[in-house]
Design an enzyme around this catalytic site. Structure first.
Site, mmCIF file in Angstrom:
data_model
loop_
_atom_site.group_PDB
_atom_site.id
_atom_site.type_symbol
_atom_site.label_atom_id
_atom_site.label_comp_id
_atom_site.label_asym_id
_atom_site.label_seq_id
_atom_site.Cartn_x
_atom_site.Cartn_y
_atom_site.Cartn_z
ATOM 1 N N GLU A 1 -39.219 52.271 -24.302
ATOM 2 C CA GLU A 1 -39.968 51.019 -24.186
ATOM 3 C C GLU A 1 -39.894 50.518 -22.758
ATOM 4 O OE1 GLU A 1 -38.163 48.230 -26.855
ATOM 5 O OE2 GLU A 1 -38.234 49.645 -28.511
ATOM 6 N N LYS B 1 -38.861 47.838 -20.024
ATOM 7 C CA LYS B 1 -37.814 46.826 -19.937
ATOM 8 C C LYS B 1 -38.438 45.626 -19.223
ATOM 9 C CE LYS B 1 -33.096 46.163 -18.199
ATOM 10 N NZ LYS B 1 -33.067 44.806 -18.548
ATOM 11 N N ASP C 1 -39.087 42.193 -17.538
ATOM 12 C CA ASP C 1 -38.215 41.432 -16.642
ATOM 13 C C ASP C 1 -38.430 39.935 -16.869
ATOM 14 O OD1 ASP C 1 -36.355 40.974 -14.756
ATOM 15 O OD2 ASP C 1 -37.597 41.543 -13.036
ATOM 16 N N TYR D 1 -39.356 43.113 -29.274
ATOM 17 C CA TYR D 1 -38.956 44.523 -29.304
ATOM 18 C C TYR D 1 -37.831 44.842 -30.277
ATOM 19 C CZ TYR D 1 -35.975 42.365 -25.701
ATOM 20 O OH TYR D 1 -35.156 41.529 -25.008
ATOM 21 N N LYS E 1 -32.746 51.601 -15.066
ATOM 22 C CA LYS E 1 -33.370 50.634 -14.158
ATOM 23 C C LYS E 1 -34.042 51.365 -13.009
ATOM 24 C CE LYS E 1 -31.249 46.642 -13.763
ATOM 25 N NZ LYS E 1 -31.431 45.222 -13.923
ATOM 26 N N CYS F 1 -27.836 30.415 21.707
ATOM 27 C CA CYS F 1 -28.364 29.827 20.473
ATOM 28 C C CYS F 1 -29.852 29.503 20.649
ATOM 29 C CB CYS F 1 -27.577 28.558 20.129
ATOM 30 S SG CYS F 1 -28.276 27.679 18.726
ATOM 31 N N CYS G 1 -30.135 25.449 20.491
ATOM 32 C CA CYS G 1 -29.569 24.487 21.438
ATOM 33 C C CYS G 1 -29.205 25.127 22.771
ATOM 34 C CB CYS G 1 -28.348 23.801 20.831
ATOM 35 S SG CYS G 1 -26.904 24.871 20.765
ATOM 36 N N CYS H 1 -22.805 29.847 16.824
ATOM 37 C CA CYS H 1 -23.093 28.912 17.895
ATOM 38 C C CYS H 1 -21.924 27.928 17.895
ATOM 39 C CB CYS H 1 -24.404 28.180 17.634
ATOM 40 S SG CYS H 1 -24.572 26.746 18.704
ATOM 41 N N CYS I 1 -25.595 20.880 18.184
ATOM 42 C CA CYS I 1 -26.662 21.829 17.842
ATOM 43 C C CYS I 1 -27.429 21.276 16.629
ATOM 44 C CB CYS I 1 -26.040 23.191 17.541
ATOM 45 S SG CYS I 1 -27.243 24.418 17.047
HETATM 46 S S1 IVH Z 1 -33.205 45.838 -26.510
HETATM 47 C C1 IVH Z 1 -29.206 45.222 -28.582
HETATM 48 N N1 IVH Z 1 -35.529 46.271 -25.406
HETATM 49 O O1 IVH Z 1 -32.880 43.690 -21.206
HETATM 50 C C2 IVH Z 1 -30.296 45.551 -27.656
HETATM 51 N N2 IVH Z 1 -34.039 44.770 -24.309
HETATM 52 O O2 IVH Z 1 -30.314 44.544 -20.055
HETATM 53 C C3 IVH Z 1 -31.126 44.433 -27.320
HETATM 54 N N3 IVH Z 1 -34.972 43.735 -22.289
HETATM 55 O O3 IVH Z 1 -30.852 41.414 -22.919
HETATM 56 C C4 IVH Z 1 -32.020 44.619 -26.192
HETATM 57 N N4 IVH Z 1 -36.928 44.716 -22.385
HETATM 58 O O4 IVH Z 1 -33.276 40.712 -22.333
HETATM 59 C C5 IVH Z 1 -34.362 45.629 -25.312
HETATM 60 N N5 IVH Z 1 -37.645 46.704 -24.580
HETATM 61 C C6 IVH Z 1 -36.491 46.062 -24.486
HETATM 62 C C7 IVH Z 1 -36.217 45.150 -23.433
HETATM 63 C C8 IVH Z 1 -34.972 44.543 -23.380
HETATM 64 C C9 IVH Z 1 -36.172 43.846 -21.725
HETATM 65 C C10 IVH Z 1 -33.874 42.891 -21.770
HETATM 66 C C11 IVH Z 1 -33.176 42.035 -22.792
HETATM 67 C C12 IVH Z 1 -31.734 42.462 -22.756
HETATM 68 C C13 IVH Z 1 -31.649 43.076 -21.404
HETATM 69 C C14 IVH Z 1 -30.518 44.090 -21.344
#
Ligand code: IVH
Length: 708
Positions: A120, A122, A124, A232, A318, A412, A415, A430, A436
């Site tokens: 999936e 991740k 942000d 998710y 990541k 600096c 000043c 400085c 300053c």
């Molecule tokens: S699963 C028990 N799925 O990433 C597992 N987390 O670094 C629960 N996050 O706290 C998390 N996308 O805020 C999961 N597709 C995804 C996600 C996801 C973003 C975030 C979430 C979590 C953090 C962990």
């Protein structure tokens, strides 16, 4: 619909409210989830307005999932903290494929049967847990510390893609679903543009903007922030073993799951997914910071288990920080309140991860030299988790012959004073502390800041005006300001894009400023000490010094030896304090502050006299910080000593207390108390001794008989 429409009698109103609520819920779903509007925006707005009017007339018939909740309800004063039914775990992070290999091997070993992965995005943003009862959203909690979160239901109701009521379906009567709230890039850009226009500070990235928005007290404001939410993780008793099927189920119940997830039979497929999104993420309408890999077969999850923080059936890969190449057009220098000179790179504007970057950190002179960065060079800029992007390297192959090596300023830029470099430090300073301008302004700003004197009425550029007009040159000058000095002062601020903003002091502003300054005289001594801005004396050190020396005079007269007697004070801090008070100007500022009525004496918050007349030595580590333990001794009337001697009445013995000290205490017949015993002594006991005492073996449960 116009305001002339006659108000309906109660029965009909109730019917109509229910009808409109359900109809608009359906319209919303079709619009946001199916991308297939059933009516025009105008028709929708008319019906919503009618519903709003009826609800205002008959609030008792308002339904909990009403779409009018999307535009915000009553403001909250503070969020309630609520315990999560199941802790909200986080994920183990990795940046390398080797780690993924290891993860795969471990899972394979523990699973003991065939399985597959779901990959999936991740997202942000910030995680959220939604609870549904009979298909209606009843609660939304932030992650908080994982065990307890903030209840932000009213705010989450404003997110259009979060269903307030699910259409009929085969979902459980009660269930929880978790996901991420985020701010799409476009919404983020618009929000920052608006904020820039009105002179408000900008959000550094969409994640901060989402988190700042979700924590706003007024849902009506949240409603304007265009947040989005992807789900998710479906929890509870769900009639499917596979996580991927659960996601599909959630989708069929009306949740936005994003549809970006893929089933991956093996690690090879996982890597392909990662590669794809590492390139493609640029084109997503929102930020992602990696990929989440989950074992699809949920019956394996308990077998795979979890650490205290994260499950072992999932891992987050990541992405490396995004890196771009752009031209360095100049290097400018910022001078902070302590005189530290920080080089900042000015760049040809470039897009990184959804934001335009024009400036980046250049660390310090040593790193500039090591990288041989030159003005006019093409440089690599990286934006990781941190707010300020940084220069990580130079593309030497693109360097033009006329580009000259960079020579770090010897004076600096503000000043003109000759810069100095302290032994063993990478940065330049400085030394012109007293004249300053950015240093003085920085000190003034520090003095009024929240953790120092907390004079909020002086924030937002007002200090700068006072300084520029010559009214305030040091922190004591704040207390000499008069009404007539301030009234009608003004200044025009010009921002980078040339737009202007005028700040001017009217009667109300002046009154606020003066009353804020007056009120600050009540701040305790430790804050005054911190507010002075002595280098290395942070909030915690100021507290320790205030407690130890009890008043300003004792501190001002203390020599190196006495300063070093304070356990937490080392040579750097002691030297800086001595240096500060050796300067006539600083001493006279302190005297003027004293004359103005600021507190120069420490007032301990005496909680009881349980330890009155006794002397204590603290040794070892505790479940609380040492500072907290010391404060506890003092606040119950005890006196602290630095070393064990015949003057010591008790030793508070923590874990890892040195055997020498223990021996010494025992040889002097000084009782040792554990943390639990101590807490009991001061009436805060709740910790049980680890092992119950065994009276048959003559144990009392204490190291020594109760000395009190
Ligand atoms: S699963 C028990 N799925 O990433 C597992 N987390 O670094 C629960 N996050 O706290 C998390 N996308 O805020 C999961 N597709 C995804 C996600 C996801 C973003 C975030 C979430 C979590 C953090 C962990």
């Amino acid at each position: 619909m116009t305001s002339g429409t006659p108000v309906l009698p109660p029965d009909q109103a109730r019917e109509r409210i229910r009808y409109l609520t359900d109809l608009l819920t359906e319209y919303n779903r079709a619009y946001y989830m199916e991308d297939a509007p059933l009516v025009s925006d105008y028709q929708f707005d008319c019906l919503l307005e009618e519903l709003g009017r009826l609800e205002a007339e008959y609030p008792q018939y308002r339904l909990p999932y009403t779409p009018t909740g999307r535009v915000g309800g009553e403001p909250n004063r503070a969020f309630r903290t609520v315990e999560h039914r199941t802790p909200m775990l986080s994920l183990g992070n990795t940046y390398s494929r080797e780690d993924l290999l290891e993860f795969d091997q471990r899972v394979r070993k523990l699973a003991g049967e065939p399985f597959s992965y779901v990959c999936e995005l991740k997202y942000d943003g910030l995680s959220i847990s939604l609870s549904y009862q009979d298909g209606i959203l009843v609660q939304a909690l932030t992650r908080g510390d994982g065990l307890k979160g903030d209840e932000v239901t009213a705010n989450v109701r404003t997110i259009r893609t979060v269903p307030l009521k699910l259409p009929p379906g085969n979902y459980p009567e009660s269930f929880e679903i978790r996901g991420e709230v985020l701010m799409p890039r476009q919404a983020f850009r618009e929000l920052n543009a608006q904020r820039e226009e009105i002179g408000e500070s900008l959000f550094a990235n969409p994640r901060n903007a989402a988190s700042g928005s979700l924590k706003l007290q007024d849902p009506a404001l949240v409603a304007q922030r265009k947040l989005d939410c992807f789900l998710y993780f479906l929890m509870g008793d769900i009639p499917s073993d596979l996580h991927s099927e659960r996601l599909a189920l959630a989708r069929s119940w009306g949740f936005q799951t994003g549809g970006y997830y893929r089933l991956c039979p093996d690690l090879e497929a996982v890597f392909a997914y990662i590669d794809y999104w590492d390139k493609e993420r640029e084109n997503l309408p929102f930020d992602i910071d990696g990929i989440v890999v989950k074992v699809d077969q949920t019956h394996l999850w308990p077998r795979l288990g979890a650490t205290a923080k994260s499950p072992r059936w999932a891992i987050a890969y990541k992405f490396k920080a995004q890196r771009v190449c752009t031209r360095l057009t100049g290097i400018s220098f910022q001078v902070g309140r302590t005189g530290a000179v920080t080089p900042v790179a000015n760049l040809e504007p470039v897009w990184i991860g959804g934001t335009v970057v024009k400036r980046a950190s250049l660390h310090n002179a040593d790193i500039i030299k090591k990288m041989d960065v030159r003005i006019g060079d093409y440089v690599y800029v990286e934006k990781g988790g941190e707010v300020i992007p940084k220069i990580v390297g130079v593309e030497v192959s693109r360097r033009l012959p006329e580009v000259q090596p960079f020579v770090f300023s010897s004076h600096c830029p503000q000043c003109g004073a000759a810069l100095v470099r302290k032994e063993g430090e990478a940065g330049y300073y400085c030394p012109n502390e007293e004249a300053c301008p950015p240093q003085i302004k920085g000190k003034l700003e520090h003095f009024i800041s929240r953790k120092a004197m907390d004079i909020q009425s002086l924030g937002e550029g007002k200090v700068e005006i006072l300084y520029d007009k010559g009214l305030v040159r040091n922190v004591a000058d704040f207390y000499s300001l008069r009404y007539e000095d301030l009234f009608a002062l003004d200044k025009v601020f010009v921002s980078e894009d040339g737009s202007q903003r005028t700040l001017s002091f009217r009667q109300k502003t002046v009154e606020n400023i003066l009353s804020g300054i007056e009120l600050s005289k009540k701040q305790p001594f430790e804050r005054v000490l911190y507010a002075l801005g002595i280098r290395y004396v942070g909030e915690a050190t100021a507290k320790i010094l205030a407690r130890h020396f009890q008043n300003m005079d004792n501190l001002m007269e203390a020599g190196m030896e006495q300063l070093l007697e304070v356990e937490e004070v080392g040579e750097a801090i002691a030297g800086s304090i001595l240096d500060f008070f050796s300067r006539e100007q600083e001493r006279s500022v302190v005297e003027r502050l004293r004359a103005a009525g600021l507190r120069m004496e420490y007032e301990s918050k005496q909680l009881s006299s349980a330890l009155q007349g006794t002397s204590w030595v603290i040794s070892g580590t505790f479940s609380r910080s040492r500072q907290e333990m010391k404060a506890l001794v003092e606040s119950h009337g005890g006196k602290l000593l630095s070393g064990i001697s015949s003057k010591t009445d008790f030793v508070l013995a923590g874990e890892k207390m040195g055997p020498e000290k223990r021996k010494k205490a025992q040889s002097l017949g000084i009782p040792l108390l554990t943390e639990a015993e101590f807490m009991e002594k001061i009436g805060q006991g709740f910790l049980q001794p680890e092992k119950p005492a065994n009276p048959a073996r003559g144990e009392t449960g204490r190291l020594f008989d109760d000395p009190f």
